[in-house]
Design a protein around this motif. Structure first.
Motif, mmCIF file in Angstrom:
data_model
loop_
_atom_site.group_PDB
_atom_site.id
_atom_site.type_symbol
_atom_site.label_atom_id
_atom_site.label_comp_id
_atom_site.label_asym_id
_atom_site.label_seq_id
_atom_site.Cartn_x
_atom_site.Cartn_y
_atom_site.Cartn_z
ATOM 1 N N ASP A 84 0.821 -1.198 0.000
ATOM 2 C CA ASP A 84 0.000 0.000 0.000
ATOM 3 C C ASP A 84 0.864 1.261 0.000
ATOM 4 O OD1 ASP A 84 -3.075 0.466 0.743
ATOM 5 O OD2 ASP A 84 -1.830 2.063 1.587
ATOM 6 N N LEU A 85 1.858 1.279 0.874
ATOM 7 C CA LEU A 85 2.744 2.434 1.002
ATOM 8 C C LEU A 85 3.433 2.747 -0.319
ATOM 9 C CD1 LEU A 85 4.247 4.375 3.085
ATOM 10 C CD2 LEU A 85 5.986 2.616 3.166
ATOM 11 N N LEU A 86 3.836 1.698 -1.049
ATOM 12 C CA LEU A 86 4.585 1.891 -2.285
ATOM 13 C C LEU A 86 3.689 1.793 -3.525
ATOM 14 C CD1 LEU A 86 7.803 -0.193 -1.460
ATOM 15 C CD2 LEU A 86 7.428 2.252 -1.172
ATOM 16 N N SER A 87 2.385 1.779 -3.313
ATOM 17 C CA SER A 87 1.427 1.690 -4.425
ATOM 18 C C SER A 87 1.733 0.541 -5.381
ATOM 19 C CB SER A 87 1.399 2.993 -5.227
ATOM 20 O OG SER A 87 1.220 4.066 -4.386
ATOM 21 N N LEU A 88 1.911 -0.626 -4.835
ATOM 22 C CA LEU A 88 2.207 -1.789 -5.675
ATOM 23 C C LEU A 88 0.985 -2.693 -5.850
ATOM 24 C CD1 LEU A 88 5.741 -2.667 -4.247
ATOM 25 C CD2 LEU A 88 5.251 -1.924 -6.575
ATOM 26 N N GLN A 89 -0.191 -2.230 -5.432
ATOM 27 C CA GLN A 89 -1.376 -3.101 -5.436
ATOM 28 C C GLN A 89 -1.623 -3.768 -6.777
ATOM 29 O OE1 GLN A 89 -1.343 0.038 -4.497
ATOM 30 N NE2 GLN A 89 -2.457 0.404 -2.615
ATOM 31 N N ALA A 90 -1.451 -2.994 -7.846
ATOM 32 C CA ALA A 90 -1.814 -3.515 -9.162
ATOM 33 C C ALA A 90 -0.896 -4.655 -9.607
ATOM 34 C CB ALA A 90 -1.771 -2.385 -10.187
ATOM 35 N N PHE A 91 0.255 -4.772 -8.955
ATOM 36 C CA PHE A 91 1.250 -5.740 -9.437
ATOM 37 C C PHE A 91 1.412 -6.932 -8.515
ATOM 38 C CE2 PHE A 91 2.518 -1.328 -10.219
ATOM 39 C CZ PHE A 91 2.289 -1.284 -11.581
ATOM 40 N N ARG A 92 0.596 -6.963 -7.462
ATOM 41 C CA ARG A 92 0.776 -7.944 -6.388
ATOM 42 C C ARG A 92 1.076 -9.354 -6.894
ATOM 43 N NH1 ARG A 92 -3.853 -6.944 -3.934
ATOM 44 N NH2 ARG A 92 -3.188 -5.547 -2.290
ATOM 45 N N HIS A 93 0.300 -9.821 -7.863
ATOM 46 C CA HIS A 93 0.458 -11.218 -8.297
ATOM 47 C C HIS A 93 1.214 -11.356 -9.610
ATOM 48 C CE1 HIS A 93 -1.824 -12.869 -5.005
ATOM 49 N NE2 HIS A 93 -2.782 -11.992 -5.224
ATOM 50 N N LYS A 94 1.912 -10.292 -10.021
ATOM 51 C CA LYS A 94 2.680 -10.353 -11.266
ATOM 52 C C LYS A 94 4.103 -10.834 -10.973
ATOM 53 C CE LYS A 94 -0.094 -8.334 -14.411
ATOM 54 N NZ LYS A 94 -1.041 -7.529 -13.696
ATOM 55 N N PRO A 95 4.634 -11.709 -11.838
ATOM 56 C CA PRO A 95 6.054 -12.067 -11.676
ATOM 57 C C PRO A 95 6.905 -10.807 -11.880
ATOM 58 C CG PRO A 95 4.972 -13.438 -13.346
ATOM 59 C CD PRO A 95 4.013 -12.361 -12.989
ATOM 60 N N VAL A 96 7.866 -10.571 -10.986
ATOM 61 C CA VAL A 96 8.582 -9.296 -11.055
ATOM 62 C C VAL A 96 9.403 -9.156 -12.334
ATOM 63 C CG1 VAL A 96 8.711 -8.848 -8.592
ATOM 64 C CG2 VAL A 96 10.471 -10.211 -9.673
#
Ligand SMILES: Nc1ncnc2c1ncn2[C@@H]1O[C@H](COP(=O)(O)OP(=O)(O)OP(=O)(O)O)[C@@H](O)[C@H]1O
Ligand SMILES: [Mg+2]
Lengths: 348, 278
Positions: free
Chosen positions: B160-172
């Motif tokens: 949440d802090l780093l606004s990564l919600q949209a990528f949570r389940h994406k392979p980095v």
């Protein structure tokens, strides 16, 4: 909760389940039903192949834990299968341990020997590690061939059939023994990779320096991976000892190591389901090709003496074709099929 | 500012603000004939953003590697202080033990677990806090299962802090460079660091991404009070956000002070002008 817009989890616990949607549960139900009726549909010959597949699945899952998930290549699979088979055979025939105990002993002994032969992995990577594991394969082969006291100088160990197994229903009884064991083994392997332990293996595979920097003890992770992997392989070897009723070194040579590597590569490295698909594929294809050959051989007689060679060539060609279509293996192909069905008739 | 309350403290150091958190003293690091660091020493104060700057090849990354245990200096030591007056000699410990003390880091060239998802990468950042046996893991039983759930809380806060919600389940591996840099910051943060080492977190970014990243670093620092050692080439950013600056040149410490002091230091001006002439 699954809706038209996707899957929405209400709790982290729900998200961590292995199956979420009705479709996933339905697929599982179909597989379970199939597995339960299959023994009544197959004749003894094909049931025997099914049993070999069940045993191979456990070995393939074990190898994939090491190679696919932890990135430590191993050519020692045959040797570790041998350790499992010899240990359980000796423990139950000579030490007189009950079979379940002998199997558990075999699992732990193989895990321990696997951890020992995994020590070079602390210094070696890639091809160099492959050579080191090749050495462990050959050392184990040497031991089981040359240490006469293991087989009481007979060169093989005879394992008596379980008392309750009848000759006419041999394969089907074994099917009911192997199915639950294999099912549980696969489930356990799945569990490892949704917990912190399994993730640390994958971290070592992907980026070992970063893994250290976030606090993964690489030494411990690698040794544990070798032990855990070998435990599964030892189970597979032990089961094969009772199923085949003889233990001889010929069934654990380097070809076997390579065959298992092919299974997990064809099935999908770093995928538990892939190990299952790969084992099925590699055990079933030769049998199907033989079947095909028998039918073709009857109608085209001049081909019949070439059949074994043709069979091997077809086997190789099939593997290469699969790898060309999808280098990430059968598991990936299956995922794509599922996506296609899910989004049909819309194509994104 | 941020609109929701975070329940987990990201800073795990108990050293009082203003006290020394890390003391680096006369470190010398050689690779064969190359002297990467020569008699480098300075103190990082608890609660500061401490920048380390210098031209390419000055030894900045090497210094960070000495602190996180990836390199072992031939001479000198790095000492991490704890709140109870104790201390740990980092230069004598292996990297995973240093991580356990709460020293978290990011890398100059992104070193993520590329086949794993953002969530899995961040959960790995919790590794030092999670513990269970092999059998529990096989059986998905007890701590093996419960920790997966209990540690999700802090991981989700960092997402949440780093606004990564949209990528949570994406392979980095499939994510854009700027996002990967953020995931790497996140992986270090979920460790609940006592000391955060960032090696060029803004390198290779455009102005907008840089601004975002600087904001995140400031948030982490202001909200959570984490002590940060920051390596950065962009002088404007360094002068803007850091409390103290150490300057390396050819493996030697040539200046150490507040941004204002360092900016006018003749040796620094010389080093940077010298670097620009090449
Ligand atoms: N593992 C290594 N082996 C040999 N030499 C090394 C190693 N790591 C760093 N060096 C050398 O140490 C010196 C300092 O390198 P370092 O990466 O620390 O510089 P840096 O200040 O981080 O530079 P940059 O701004 O380019 O990242 C260089 O001369 C480099 O070649
Ligand atoms: Mg650098």
């Amino acid at each position: 909760m699954a809706t038209a817009t996707g899957i929405h989890h209400r709790t982290y616990r729900a998200e961590l389940r292995l199956r979420h949607t009705k479709a996933e549960w339905a697929r599982l139900a179909i597989i379970v039903v199939l597995l339960l009726v299959v023994p009544y549909l197959l004749n003894t010959y094909w049931l025997g192949i099914a049993n070999s597949i069940l045993i191979a699945v456990i070995g393939a899952v074990g190898l994939n834990i090491l190679v696919g998930f932890t990135g430590q290549i191993s050519l020692g699979q045959g040797g570790f299968l041998a350790v499992g088979a010899y240990t359980s055979a000796i423990a139950s025939t000579r030490l007189g341990l009950p079979v379940p105990v002998a199997v558990i002993v075999a699992v732990f002994v193989t895990a321990g020997i696997g951890a020992l032969f995994g020590l070079p992995a602390l210094r070696l990577k890639g091809l160099y590690l492959a050579i080191a594991t090749l050495a462990s394969q050959e050392i184990i082969m040497f031991v089981v061939r040359r240490w006469g006291f293991l087989t009481e100088d007979k060169g093989y160990i005879e394992v008596p059939r379980f008392g309750f197994i009848e000759r006419e229903t041999f394969e089907i009884q074994w099917y009911w023994i192997l199915l639950p064991i294999t099912f549980l083994a696969v489930l356990m392997a799945r569990n490892v990779f949704r917990s912190s332990l399994g993730r640390s293996f994958m971290a070592v595979r992907d980026q070992d320096i970063a893994a250290e920097a976030i606090g993964v003890n690489i030494t411990r992770a690698k040794v544990t991976a070798f032990a855990l992997s070998s435990g599964f392989v030892g189970l597979s070897g032990a089961l094969s000892a009772y199923y085949t009723e003889t233990v001889t070194w010929e069934r654990f040579t380097l070809d076997v190591s390579v065959l298992y590597l092919a299974m997990i590569i064809v099935g999908g490295l770093g995928s538990i389901a892939g190990s299952v698909y790969g084992a099925i594929f590699m055990m079933l294809l030769p049998a199907l090709l033989t079947e095909l050959g028998d039918q073709v051989g009857d109608s085209i007689p001049f081909l019949s003496d070439q059949l074994p060679a043709i069979k091997n060539a077809l086997f190789g060609a099939a593997i290469i074709t699969f790898l060309l279509i999808e280098p990430r293996g059968l598991d990936r192909i299956w995922t794509r099929v599922k996506d296609y069905v899910r989004f049909w008739p819309f194509r994104y | 500012m941020l609109g929701r309350a975070y329940v987990h403290a990201l800073n795990s150091s108990t050293v009082p603000e203003g006290q020394p958190a890390l003391e680096i003293s006369n470190i010398e690091l050689r690779f064969g004939g190359v002297v990467a660091l020569h008699d480098v020493g300075f103190t990082v104060t608890q609660g500061h953003i401490h920048a380390v700057i210098g031209p390419n090849g000055a030894g900045k990354s090497s210094l960070l590697n000495c602190v996180s245990g990836l390199y072992h200096p031939q001479v000198g030591k790095a000492i991490l202080h704890t709140g109870d007056g104790g201390h740990h000699e980092l230069t004598k410990l292996p990297p995973h033990r240093i991580a356990r003390l709460g020293v978290a880091r990011s890398f100059q060239n992104i070193e993520l677990f590329s086949h794993l998802t953002v969530l899995e990468n961040l959960m790995l950042g919790r590794h030092t806090h999670m513990k269970h046996g092999v059998l529990q893991s096989l059986l998905w039983f007890g701590p093996a299962q419960n920790q997966e759930i209990s540690h999700r809380g802090i991981v989700e806060e960092v997402i949440d802090l780093l606004s990564l919600q949209a990528f949570r389940h994406k392979p980095v591996g499939s994510l854009a460079y700027g996002i990967q840099k953020r995931v790497e910051l996140g992986r270090a943060l979920v460790l609940q660091p006592s000391l955060l080492l960032l090696d060029e977190p803004m390198a290779g970014m455009n102005a907008e991404e840089k601004e975002d990243m600087a904001r995140y670093v400031l948030d982490v620092h202001e909200l959570a009070g984490v002590t940060v050692i920051l390596i950065e080439h962009d002088m404007a950013v360094v002068m803007d956000i850091s409390d103290r600056v150490s300057v390396l040149d050819f493996g030697r410490l040539i200046a150490d002070g507040t941004p204002a002091e360092v900016k006018t230091n003749p040796a620094v001006v010389e080093a940077y002008l010298g670097a620009e002439e090449h």
